[in-house]
Design a protein around this motif. Structure first.
Motif: not given
Ligand SMILES: [Zn+2]
Length: 265
Positions: A40-49, A51-69
């Motif tokens: 988002c080009r905000d200045v609050h991020a750690q180097p190489g990371g 920001c908290a706002g973008c982190w909360s918007k990321l949808s990490f994929i965790s089980p349950p999911y299709c074993e194959r796909l």
């Protein structure tokens, strides 16, 4: 006397003084420029990371999911259940896993990484992929990146999939086979193509190099790419690796498209 110097000596001293001044300035410049969030080009991020706002918007994929796909299920149907898509249209690869859904933040991260030379993002993105692919990596003998055609590699200067595969191979202690797969022709970009057009686009575009063959024969491999859209690219790469004697190919990507229309069950 030391004071009697020619113009060359003076120019040399001036050049050294300028170099010293630049070297002294670098740490100050590093401190003076705060790290920007790559999404988002905000200045609050750690180097190489991110920001908290973008982190909360990321949808990490965790089980349950299709074993194959690896496509997430809306509810848990029980262990080992496959999606309708995996049963109706089984891929060449064994299993696919992705760290996150390909949404706005993931897209911004991929673009920053791929097109803005933000190679400093590789440890963060690779770290998320390591977590998503822990089981695949534990059972694998080597890591193979999806190759770029040499002409595109030359224009972009680095292969983003190979960079991520390098982070993952190093952290998991597996050998990296960066040249095992080759892209035999520069395929047009997949953007805007339908599912069947994507499959045709990459058909026959990959092969295992003669030097790579002994390294993949009889091996379980993890194929690494940045984004999985229709799966056509990783499917064709997997076919080429299996044809050359790999016993199994699993796929690990940073982000995958999760199409609501293809949501299982
Ligand atoms: Zn942000």
């Amino acid at each position: 006397m030391a004071l009697l110097q020619g113009p060359e000596a003076i120019a040399g001293r001036l050049a050294r003084a300028a170099a010293n001044a630049r070297a002294a300035m670098l740490p100050i410049l590093d401190v003076a420029l705060p790290p920007l969030c790559p999404a988002c080009r905000d200045v609050h991020a750690q180097p190489g990371g991110v920001c908290a706002g973008c982190w909360s918007k990321l949808s990490f994929i965790s089980p349950p999911y299709c074993e194959r796909l690896g496509v997430p299920f809306v509810y848990d149907p029980g262990p080992g259940i496959l999606s309708m898509e995996a049963i109706a249209n089984p891929p060449a690869y064994g299993r696919a896993r992705a760290a996150v859904r390909y949404d706005d933040v993931a897209r911004a991260l991929v673009h920053a990484f791929k097109f803005s030379d933000r190679l400093d993002l590789a440890p963060m993105i690779g770290g998320w992929m390591l977590r998503a692919g822990r089981q695949l990596l534990a059972e694998a003998a080597a890591v193979v990146p999806v190759p770029l055609h040499w002409r595109r590699l030359w224009a972009r200067r680095f292969n983003q999939s190979a960079t991520l595969a390098g982070v993952i191979a190093e952290a998991s202690g597996l050998p990296l086979l960066p040249d095992a797969l080759q892209r035999t022709r520069a395929t047009p970009h997949q953007v805007g193509l339908s599912r069947s057009e994507r499959a045709t686009n990459v058909q026959g575009a990959f092969r295992v190099s003669p030097d790579g063959k002994p390294h993949i024969h009889g091996k379980r491999l993890v194929l690494v790419d940045d984004v999985l859209t229709s799966g056509a690219t990783v499917d064709h790469c997997s076919r080429a690796l299996l044809r050359a004697g790999a016993t199994n190919v699993d796929v690990l990507v940073f982000a995958r498209v999760v199409d609501a229309a293809r949501a299982p069950i």
